[in-house]
Design an enzyme around this catalytic site. Structure first.
Site, PDB file in Angstrom:
ATOM      1  N   LYS A 267       0.868  -1.328  -0.009  1.00 20.22           N
ATOM      2  CA  LYS A 267       0.009   0.160  -0.081  1.00 20.22           C
ATOM      3  C   LYS A 267       0.850   1.113   0.095  1.00 20.22           C
ATOM      4  O   LYS A 267       0.381   2.348  -0.756  1.00 20.22           O
ATOM      5  CB  LYS A 267      -0.848  -0.201   1.303  1.00 20.22           C
ATOM      6  CG  LYS A 267      -0.262   0.214   2.433  1.00 20.22           C
ATOM      7  CD  LYS A 267      -1.425   0.167   3.731  1.00 20.22           C
ATOM      8  CE  LYS A 267      -0.664   0.316   4.934  1.00 20.22           C
ATOM      9  NZ  LYS A 267       0.045   1.659   4.953  1.00 20.22           N
ATOM     10  N   THR A 268       1.955   1.052   0.755  1.00 18.66           N
ATOM     11  CA  THR A 268       2.938   2.556   0.771  1.00 18.66           C
ATOM     12  C   THR A 268       3.354   2.736  -0.542  1.00 18.66           C
ATOM     13  O   THR A 268       3.318   3.997  -1.158  1.00 18.66           O
ATOM     14  CB  THR A 268       3.927   2.189   1.837  1.00 18.66           C
ATOM     15  OG1 THR A 268       3.573   1.951   2.991  1.00 18.66           O
ATOM     16  CG2 THR A 268       4.815   3.444   1.823  1.00 18.66           C
TER      17      THR A 268
ATOM     18  N   ASP B  76      -3.343   7.698   4.825  1.00 16.73           N
ATOM     19  CA  ASP B  76      -3.056   6.451   4.720  1.00 16.73           C
ATOM     20  C   ASP B  76      -3.854   5.591   6.167  1.00 16.73           C
ATOM     21  O   ASP B  76      -4.306   6.291   6.929  1.00 16.73           O
ATOM     22  CB  ASP B  76      -1.383   6.430   4.945  1.00 16.73           C
ATOM     23  CG  ASP B  76      -0.905   4.882   4.875  1.00 16.73           C
ATOM     24  OD1 ASP B  76      -1.599   4.072   4.446  1.00 16.73           O
ATOM     25  OD2 ASP B  76       0.288   4.767   5.419  1.00 16.73           O
ATOM     26  N   GLU B  77      -3.830   4.415   6.111  1.00 14.95           N
ATOM     27  CA  GLU B  77      -4.444   3.678   7.380  1.00 14.95           C
ATOM     28  C   GLU B  77      -5.687   4.196   7.789  1.00 14.95           C
ATOM     29  O   GLU B  77      -5.945   4.470   8.704  1.00 14.95           O
ATOM     30  CB  GLU B  77      -3.488   3.797   8.483  1.00 14.95           C
ATOM     31  CG  GLU B  77      -2.177   3.189   8.327  1.00 14.95           C
ATOM     32  CD  GLU B  77      -2.039   1.613   8.350  1.00 14.95           C
ATOM     33  OE1 GLU B  77      -3.206   1.062   8.299  1.00 14.95           O
ATOM     34  OE2 GLU B  77      -0.983   0.986   8.121  1.00 14.95           O
TER      35      GLU B  77
ATOM     36  N   GLN C   3      -7.882  -4.892   9.096  1.00 13.50           N
ATOM     37  CA  GLN C   3      -6.905  -4.620  10.292  1.00 13.50           C
ATOM     38  C   GLN C   3      -7.277  -3.576  11.137  1.00 13.50           C
ATOM     39  O   GLN C   3      -6.232  -2.644  11.549  1.00 13.50           O
ATOM     40  CB  GLN C   3      -5.493  -4.282   9.483  1.00 13.50           C
ATOM     41  CG  GLN C   3      -4.958  -5.376   8.493  1.00 13.50           C
ATOM     42  CD  GLN C   3      -3.626  -5.112   7.939  1.00 13.50           C
ATOM     43  OE1 GLN C   3      -2.788  -5.237   8.497  1.00 13.50           O
ATOM     44  NE2 GLN C   3      -3.588  -5.085   6.312  1.00 13.50           N
TER      45      GLN C   3
ATOM     46  N   ARG D 298       1.696 -10.887   9.939  1.00 10.82           N
ATOM     47  CA  ARG D 298       3.160 -10.293  10.182  1.00 10.82           C
ATOM     48  C   ARG D 298       4.044 -11.048   9.945  1.00 10.82           C
ATOM     49  O   ARG D 298       5.266 -11.039   9.705  1.00 10.82           O
ATOM     50  CB  ARG D 298       3.556 -10.016  11.770  1.00 10.82           C
ATOM     51  CG  ARG D 298       2.291  -9.033  12.279  1.00 10.82           C
ATOM     52  CD  ARG D 298       2.396  -7.623  11.412  1.00 10.82           C
ATOM     53  NE  ARG D 298       1.061  -7.608  10.583  1.00 10.82           N
ATOM     54  CZ  ARG D 298       0.777  -7.042   9.677  1.00 10.82           C
ATOM     55  NH1 ARG D 298       1.616  -5.852   9.331  1.00 10.82           N
ATOM     56  NH2 ARG D 298      -0.111  -7.143   8.848  1.00 10.82           N
TER      57      ARG D 298
END
Length: 722
Positions: A39-40, A223-224, A254, A605
């Site tokens: 995503k970044t 973002d997020e 998330q 993770r």
């Protein structure tokens, strides 16, 4: 004019879904970015593409992230394509953007531009002071209760005049919230919630300023987005309403911060809030093996309201997700430490790539002891942060008072540190004098020094402190910033105080002060044009989100919440038991779903190996109680491969489990009124009533110390005492 990036090169690094998101234009865009989907890279590439292909200028962009680390990473990636351009973009966390706006316009709200930002500890001290001044005992109203009520109100963008009591709330909360805000203003201080709420108040009271900012910003990148609270949503909606160059990236699967105000409905209802929204999904995972993704998806796909996603990986299937049953938490720790030691010694996995996740901090103890016993270095993520240590807080208080002498919290902290013979009684008298005049303690102290105010007690020591403070403020105004802290330390003899007061521990505290000096001087070497208030703001905002920077060859221990944004070769997710994970406090459907998302975050993770462990018994409040596998474990592997009975000791024979899979169509009713049952949290109790059957089965049980509890055994299985 910065050079144009090679757009074809930029797009060539993206997969088909990522490229579609970057090229999208003409409507608000919601990018649903699954775990490990890049995503970044996509958000940064889209920002660069907007600059180069759509004529957007750097100063017309507002980019908001949830951590300083994310903002730094985005700026670095932008500068790879367009050097130095990131400096012109308004980029940072929601709170830092709010602070930036308020620094420019604080006067419109009755604050000075050099306001102090209170962290949670400072805020709690101010709340305690308020309760003392009102004569409210902490046994009557706990400071944390008032602090929590205020923070929740600000997360919802509720000002004191709009505060509405909920069932069970203390009737004094509205008036105390009002008084708290008045005290903040007298002290020229803001708390973290104010950094979101006060910009909204500013725009509501100064519509011309809102027009100025709306005209300035053409493109928005968030973002997020799944972690936004209502105040953050309103800030975005206020500034970006009607804009088509609006891109938000997030993953509803998330969203794990509901306990601190995040509202997953913000991302679920985004298309409604911003009409014409296009939704695109990033489903290719670049991190985990297929077995890990499959297992994690089984947990999260049971959430009732979510965007469906089909994550896939082109990596190898990898090892099966391991599910290990142990006798108790001691054997669990021995198993995990033995396993990670073998991975390091026999397969060469770096210790820094081995992580142990647990639901609660208290679970770390047995793992720490076992790691120490085996001589394995480790670090705990999420412990006390550097800037929260006593000696650092002391020095920050000195610096805050130099910038903003009306900060009563800072003044109270330093007035007798090091000891100057100013006792509690004298300090309380000064506080009462300030309260009677409706001014800050510094203003009252200055009045005593000039003779304008009569102090009710002995003022000699106070006058000496006022003289010292005047001297330090003179240094602040005339001393070069790079030497200011050194001079402050010399004048206050603070290092001598640490060594004299804390013995051997004092040397460690002195080392922390020296590291703080490195931070302070390094900041002004890198930013010579910045002022002291800029440094203090940077420190205050530094700990937002998960800004962990991990390095070194140490096994990593952390709660699952701390793992967000990180990744490891191998992850052990321990304590996978009902009442522990999912946690017993997660009683509502929304809380249970957040536990599912938290489990999903922890599982994703892992890159190569994932191991889930649970115990047959666990110590609780000094006793040993039976434990039952988490429903998440049963969903990951409905028939897990367990150790043989001979290899792992079984729970005491006095207990038999009535556990059934959550997916069973029918749950046999093995329960009878009068029998004794065992709950993982409440212990042994007497079954008083049985009603319903299957998934509607409800048991009423009396537990000593907890009273009557109505329980659903298909959600939280109960053992039966034979």
């Amino acid at each position: 004019m910065p050079p144009s990036p090679n757009i074809e090169e930029l797009l060539g690094q993206l997969n088909e879904q990522q490229r579609e998101a970057v090229l999208h234009h003409g409507s608000p865009l919601l990018i649903l970015a699954g775990a490990g989907s890049g995503k970044t890279r996509v958000l940064t590439s889209k920002l660069v593409h907007s600059l180069s292909a759509h004529g957007v200028l750097a100063h017309e962009i507002l980019a908001m992230t949830f951590s300083n680390k994310a903002a730094e990473e985005m700026a670095k990636r932008i500068d790879q394509y367009l050097p130095e351009v990131s400096r012109g973009i308004w980029m940072g966390t929601f709170h830092s953007i709010g602070a930036r706006i308020l620094r420019r316009h604080a006067g419109e709200l009755g604050y000075g531009s050099h306001f102090t930002i209170l962290d949670e500890q400072d805020q709690l001290q101010l709340v305690r002071r308020l309760l003392r001044e009102r004569g409210i005992a902490e046994s009557s109203l706990q400071p944390q209760t008032l602090q929590g009520a205020i923070n929740r109100a600000k997360n919802e963008a509720v000002l004191p005049e709009d505060f509405v009591l909920s069932d069970g709330d203390d009737a004094r909360l509205p008036e105390l919230y009002t008084s708290y805000q008045q005290l903040l203003q007298i002290n020229n201080c803001l708390d973290f919630g104010d950094l979101l709420v006060q910009p909204l108040r500013l725009f509501a009271t100064c519509p011309e300023l809102l027009t100025t900012y709306r005209d300035r910003f053409r493109a928005f990148f968030i973002d997020e987005y799944q972690d936004t609270n209502h105040a953050q949503y309103l800030l975005l909606e206020t500034l970006a309403k009607g804009r088509t160059l609006l891109t938000v990236v997030g993953d509803d699967d998330q969203s794990i911060y509901g306990w601190r105000g995040a509202d997953v409905q913000n991302i679920l209802s985004f298309p409604t809030s911003f009409p014409g929204t296009t939704i695109l999904k990033l489903e290719r995972n670049y991190r985990s093996t297929r077995h890990i993704l499959t297992a994690a998806t089984r947990v999260v796909e049971r959430i009732a309201q979510r965007y469906p996603k089909q994550l896939y990986s082109e990596r190898e299937e990898g090892q099966d997700v391991r599910v290990q049953r142990l006798r108790d938490e001691l054997e669990e720790a021995r198993f995990v430490v033995r396993d990670l030691r073998d991975l390091h010694q026999r397969q060469g996995v770096p210790r820094g790539e081995l992580a142990v996740f647990y639901r609660t901090n208290a679970q770390s103890r047995v793992f720490e002891e076992e790691l120490l016993r085996n001589g394995i270095p480790y670090r705990i993520v999420g412990g006390k942060k550097f800037f929260e240590r006593m000696e650092i807080k002391d020095l920050l208080a000195y610096l805050k008072v130099l910038v903003n002498p009306h900060d009563d919290g800072g003044l109270t902290r330093i007035i007798n540190t090091p000891s100057r013979g100013i006792g509690t009684v004298t300090l309380e008298q000064l506080g009462r004098l300030a309260g009677q005049r409706g001014v800050s303690m510094f203003t009252a102290l200055s009045g005593v020094a000039t003779g304008d105010l009569q102090f009710p007690g002995k003022s000699g020591k106070l006058l000496e402190f006022h003289a010292l403070l005047s001297e330090l403020r003179h240094l602040y105004e005339h001393e070069p910033k790079r030497t200011l802290l050194n001079r402050l330390l010399e004048r206050t003899a603070y290092l001598d105080y640490l060594v004299g007061s804390f013995g051997l521990e004092g040397e460690s505290r002195v080392d922390n002060v020296r590291e703080f000096l490195n931070s302070f001087n390094g900041f002004f070497e890198q930013h010579p044009a910045m002022e002291l208030h800029d440094y203090l703001e940077t420190v205050a905002l530094f700990s937002e989100g998960n800004d962990q920077r991990l390095s070194g060859d140490e096994v990593v221990l952390m709660t699952v919440h701390c793992s967000k944004g990180l990744e490891f070769d191998t992850v052990y997710l321990v304590g996978m038991e009902e009442g522990l994970f999912p946690h017993a406090r997660s009683r509502t459907a929304e809380q249970q779903e957040e536990e599912r998302r938290l489990c999903y975050v922890g599982m994703t993770r892992a890159r190569q190996r994932l191991c889930l462990t649970f115990c047959a018994t666990r110590r609780f409040q000094g006793g040993v109680r039976p434990a039952f596998p988490s429903s998440f474990v049963r969903e990951v592997q409905p028939r897990p491969t367990l150790p043989t009975r001979s290899s792992i000791p079984q729970p005491p024979a006095a207990f038999s489990t009535a556990m059934r899979h959550a997916s069973d169509d029918e749950i046999p009713n093995e329960y009878r009124v009068g029998m004794k049952v065992v709950h993982p949290v409440f212990g042994t109790g007497d079954l008083k009533n049985v009603e319903g059957n299957g998934h509607s089965l409800r048991l009423t049980v009396y537990f000593v110390g907890f009273g009557l509890k109505k329980l659903s055994p298909h959600v939280m299985p109960l053992g039966i005492v034979n």
